[in-house]
Every structure is written in structure tokens, then in C-alpha cells.
Motif scaffolding. Structure first.
Motif, PDB file in Angstrom:
ATOM      1  N   MET A  83      57.329  -2.706  50.767  1.00  0.00           N
ATOM      2  CA  MET A  83      56.079  -2.412  51.464  1.00  0.00           C
ATOM      3  C   MET A  83      55.982  -0.908  51.714  1.00  0.00           C
ATOM      4  O   MET A  83      56.840  -0.338  52.399  1.00  0.00           O
ATOM      5  N   ASN A  84      54.962  -0.284  51.176  1.00  0.00           N
ATOM      6  CA  ASN A  84      54.733   1.141  51.369  1.00  0.00           C
ATOM      7  C   ASN A  84      53.364   1.357  52.005  1.00  0.00           C
ATOM      8  O   ASN A  84      52.480   0.512  51.909  1.00  0.00           O
ATOM      9  N   SER A  85      53.218   2.510  52.623  1.00  0.00           N
ATOM     10  CA  SER A  85      51.936   2.886  53.241  1.00  0.00           C
ATOM     11  C   SER A  85      51.410   1.750  54.116  1.00  0.00           C
ATOM     12  O   SER A  85      50.236   1.368  54.013  1.00  0.00           O
ATOM     13  N   VAL A  86      52.260   1.237  54.959  1.00  0.00           N
ATOM     14  CA  VAL A  86      51.869   0.085  55.760  1.00  0.00           C
ATOM     15  C   VAL A  86      50.799   0.460  56.781  1.00  0.00           C
ATOM     16  O   VAL A  86      50.695   1.613  57.208  1.00  0.00           O
ATOM     17  N   LYS A  87      50.030  -0.546  57.149  1.00  0.00           N
ATOM     18  CA  LYS A  87      48.932  -0.381  58.089  1.00  0.00           C
ATOM     19  C   LYS A  87      49.105  -1.364  59.244  1.00  0.00           C
ATOM     20  O   LYS A  87      49.791  -2.374  59.097  1.00  0.00           O
ATOM     21  N   PRO A  88      48.474  -1.107  60.368  1.00  0.00           N
ATOM     22  CA  PRO A  88      48.580  -2.051  61.495  1.00  0.00           C
ATOM     23  C   PRO A  88      48.158  -3.474  61.107  1.00  0.00           C
ATOM     24  O   PRO A  88      48.739  -4.443  61.627  1.00  0.00           O
ATOM     25  N   GLU A  89      47.224  -3.601  60.198  1.00  0.00           N
ATOM     26  CA  GLU A  89      46.771  -4.932  59.781  1.00  0.00           C
ATOM     27  C   GLU A  89      47.796  -5.669  58.924  1.00  0.00           C
ATOM     28  O   GLU A  89      47.602  -6.834  58.580  1.00  0.00           O
ATOM     29  N   ASP A  90      48.885  -5.005  58.574  1.00  0.00           N
ATOM     30  CA  ASP A  90      49.980  -5.681  57.863  1.00  0.00           C
ATOM     31  C   ASP A  90      50.909  -6.410  58.836  1.00  0.00           C
ATOM     32  O   ASP A  90      51.813  -7.122  58.408  1.00  0.00           O
ATOM     33  N   THR A  91      50.694  -6.211  60.120  1.00  0.00           N
ATOM     34  CA  THR A  91      51.512  -6.887  61.120  1.00  0.00           C
ATOM     35  C   THR A  91      51.357  -8.392  61.010  1.00  0.00           C
ATOM     36  O   THR A  91      50.244  -8.918  61.043  1.00  0.00           O
ATOM     37  N   ALA A  92      52.488  -9.077  60.841  1.00  0.00           N
ATOM     38  CA  ALA A  92      52.466 -10.531  60.652  1.00  0.00           C
ATOM     39  C   ALA A  92      53.892 -11.034  60.522  1.00  0.00           C
ATOM     40  O   ALA A  92      54.837 -10.241  60.392  1.00  0.00           O
ATOM     41  N   VAL A  93      54.027 -12.355  60.532  1.00  0.00           N
ATOM     42  CA  VAL A  93      55.280 -12.973  60.126  1.00  0.00           C
ATOM     43  C   VAL A  93      55.182 -13.196  58.621  1.00  0.00           C
ATOM     44  O   VAL A  93      54.215 -13.782  58.134  1.00  0.00           O
ATOM     45  N   TYR A  94      56.169 -12.717  57.901  1.00  0.00           N
ATOM     46  CA  TYR A  94      56.180 -12.810  56.454  1.00  0.00           C
ATOM     47  C   TYR A  94      57.115 -13.939  56.016  1.00  0.00           C
ATOM     48  O   TYR A  94      58.261 -14.020  56.467  1.00  0.00           O
ATOM     49  N   TYR A  95      56.592 -14.776  55.126  1.00  0.00           N
ATOM     50  CA  TYR A  95      57.319 -15.935  54.642  1.00  0.00           C
ATOM     51  C   TYR A  95      57.523 -15.864  53.136  1.00  0.00           C
ATOM     52  O   TYR A  95      56.627 -15.452  52.387  1.00  0.00           O
ATOM     53  N   CYS A  96      58.663 -16.316  52.738  1.00  0.00           N
ATOM     54  CA  CYS A  96      58.983 -16.460  51.329  1.00  0.00           C
ATOM     55  C   CYS A  96      58.733 -17.910  50.924  1.00  0.00           C
ATOM     56  O   CYS A  96      59.037 -18.829  51.698  1.00  0.00           O
ATOM     57  N   GLY A  97      58.192 -18.110  49.747  1.00  0.00           N
ATOM     58  CA  GLY A  97      57.924 -19.463  49.285  1.00  0.00           C
ATOM     59  C   GLY A  97      58.326 -19.655  47.839  1.00  0.00           C
ATOM     60  O   GLY A  97      58.169 -18.737  47.025  1.00  0.00           O
ATOM     61  N   ALA A  98      58.823 -20.836  47.516  1.00  0.00           N
ATOM     62  CA  ALA A  98      59.206 -21.182  46.148  1.00  0.00           C
ATOM     63  C   ALA A  98      58.246 -22.253  45.642  1.00  0.00           C
ATOM     64  O   ALA A  98      58.121 -23.322  46.248  1.00  0.00           O
ATOM     65  N   SER A  99      57.565 -21.940  44.557  1.00  0.00           N
ATOM     66  CA  SER A  99      56.527 -22.828  44.046  1.00  0.00           C
ATOM     67  C   SER A  99      56.973 -23.531  42.780  1.00  0.00           C
ATOM     68  O   SER A  99      57.718 -22.986  41.978  1.00  0.00           O
ATOM     69  N   ASN A 100      56.467 -24.749  42.613  1.00  0.00           N
ATOM     70  CA  ASN A 100      56.766 -25.492  41.397  1.00  0.00           C
ATOM     71  C   ASN A 100      55.714 -25.238  40.319  1.00  0.00           C
ATOM     72  O   ASN A 100      55.757 -25.858  39.255  1.00  0.00           O
ATOM     73  N   ARG A 101      54.801 -24.320  40.594  1.00  0.00           N
ATOM     74  CA  ARG A 101      53.764 -24.020  39.606  1.00  0.00           C
ATOM     75  C   ARG A 101      54.366 -23.266  38.431  1.00  0.00           C
ATOM     76  O   ARG A 101      55.202 -22.387  38.603  1.00  0.00           O
ATOM     77  N   GLY A 102      53.913 -23.611  37.262  1.00  0.00           N
ATOM     78  CA  GLY A 102      54.383 -22.949  36.061  1.00  0.00           C
ATOM     79  C   GLY A 102      53.566 -21.727  35.696  1.00  0.00           C
ATOM     80  O   GLY A 102      53.937 -20.964  34.807  1.00  0.00           O
ATOM     81  N   GLU A 103      52.450 -21.542  36.410  1.00  0.00           N
ATOM     82  CA  GLU A 103      51.592 -20.409  36.136  1.00  0.00           C
ATOM     83  C   GLU A 103      50.805 -20.060  37.390  1.00  0.00           C
ATOM     84  O   GLU A 103      50.753 -20.839  38.338  1.00  0.00           O
ATOM     85  N   PHE A 104      50.199 -18.912  37.378  1.00  0.00           N
ATOM     86  CA  PHE A 104      49.410 -18.467  38.530  1.00  0.00           C
ATOM     87  C   PHE A 104      47.948 -18.517  38.137  1.00  0.00           C
ATOM     88  O   PHE A 104      47.437 -17.612  37.484  1.00  0.00           O
ATOM     89  N   ARG A 105      47.270 -19.575  38.550  1.00  0.00           N
ATOM     90  CA  ARG A 105      45.848 -19.699  38.248  1.00  0.00           C
ATOM     91  C   ARG A 105      44.989 -19.084  39.350  1.00  0.00           C
ATOM     92  O   ARG A 105      43.936 -18.517  39.093  1.00  0.00           O
ATOM     93  N   SER A 106      45.462 -19.225  40.576  1.00  0.00           N
ATOM     94  CA  SER A 106      44.748 -18.683  41.721  1.00  0.00           C
ATOM     95  C   SER A 106      45.705 -18.690  42.903  1.00  0.00           C
ATOM     96  O   SER A 106      46.768 -19.317  42.859  1.00  0.00           O
ATOM     97  N   ARG A 107      45.320 -17.981  43.969  1.00  0.00           N
ATOM     98  CA  ARG A 107      46.174 -17.956  45.151  1.00  0.00           C
ATOM     99  C   ARG A 107      46.314 -19.353  45.755  1.00  0.00           C
ATOM    100  O   ARG A 107      47.398 -19.758  46.161  1.00  0.00           O
ATOM    101  N   ILE A 108      45.202 -20.074  45.803  1.00  0.00           N
ATOM    102  CA  ILE A 108      45.236 -21.420  46.390  1.00  0.00           C
ATOM    103  C   ILE A 108      46.094 -22.343  45.550  1.00  0.00           C
ATOM    104  O   ILE A 108      46.907 -23.106  46.077  1.00  0.00           O
ATOM    105  N   TYR A 109      45.918 -22.290  44.255  1.00  0.00           N
ATOM    106  CA  TYR A 109      46.704 -23.122  43.337  1.00  0.00           C
ATOM    107  C   TYR A 109      48.188 -22.843  43.527  1.00  0.00           C
ATOM    108  O   TYR A 109      49.001 -23.764  43.569  1.00  0.00           O
TER     109      TYR A 109
END
Length: 127
Positions: A83-109
Motif C-alpha cells: 500500500m503506497n500513498s495511503v489516504k484516510p479513506e483507506d482506513t479499514a479492516v483488511y481481509y485476505c480471501g481465497a476463492s475457488n474461482r478459476g477466473e476474474f469476471r467481476s468483483r462480485i463474481y
């Protein structure tokens, strides 16, 4: 079963840098599509970045594009969020996730395919 443990969060000033790490306990880590998400107080969880199995393909939310970088080390079973050039709006709890998707079609997918989540790490950006 995949266990994910995030670390590296903390307090950083606006414009500063921070590196998050997600360590995975999975022999099949190299087969997992990995991503970072965040949730700010009072807001819904949102997609931040994702990386394909080999690391050759990366995807970013518009809000972090050009500032954040996602990389992975399949030998170490780790995925990083630089994370570079961070902004106050970057404040959050950050989570890592492992997906079973074989491709990235969209953020929701991609998010709908996340089977495993870490416990999260707090990032606070001071103004």
C-alpha cells in the motif's frame, strides 16, 4: 481446509506506505485465486485487489489502482498487499480471501467464490 492469517496492519500517516501479508496453510495454495478486501466502520465489505494462481494477472478496485500492488509467493504460501500513498479513506479492516474461482469476471463474481477468509488486520491512516 485453508487457514489464512493476515498481518502487517497498523497506524500510518497520509501519504505513507504499509505492507500487508496473508499467510496460507494450504498445500494447494498455488491453485487458489487470492484477494484482498476491506471493511470500513459502518460500511459494507469491498473488494480491493485479486491475483491469479500464477500471479500473472492482477485486478484492482478503481479506488486503489496505481497505489496498491498485490503480489504472491507460491513457495512461501503468502500473498502481499503493498500500500503506497495511503489516504484516510483507506482506513479499514483488511481481509485476505481465497476463492475457488478459476477466473476474474467481476468483483462480485470473485467475492462470491471466496471460500476462506482470514481474521483481518486493522489499517488506520491518520490525516
Amino acid at each position: 481446509q485453508v487457514q489464512l492469517v493476515e498481518s502487517g496492519g497498523g497506524l500510518v500517516q497520509t501519504g505513507g506506505s504499509l505492507s500487508l501479508v496473508c499467510a496460507a496453510s494450504a498445500r494447494t495454495f498455488a491453485n487458489l485465486f487470492m484477494g484482498w478486501f476491506r471493511q470500513a466502520p459502518g460500511k459494507e465489505r469491498e473488494f480491493v485487489a485479486a491475483i491469479s494462481w500464477s500471479g500473472a494477472n492482477t485486478y484492482y478496485a478503481d479506488s486503489v489502482k496505481g497505489r496498491f500492488t498485490i503480489i504472491r509467493d507460491n513457495d512461501e504460501n503468502k500473498v502481499y498487499l503493498l500500500m503506497n500513498s495511503v489516504k484516510p479513506e483507506d482506513t479499514a479492516v483488511y481481509y485476505c480471501g481465497a476463492s475457488n474461482r478459476g477466473e476474474f469476471r467481476s468483483r462480485i463474481y470473485f467475492e462470491e467464490g471466496v471460500q476462506y477468509w482470514g481474521q483481518g488486520t486493522q489499517v488506520t491512516v491518520s490525516s
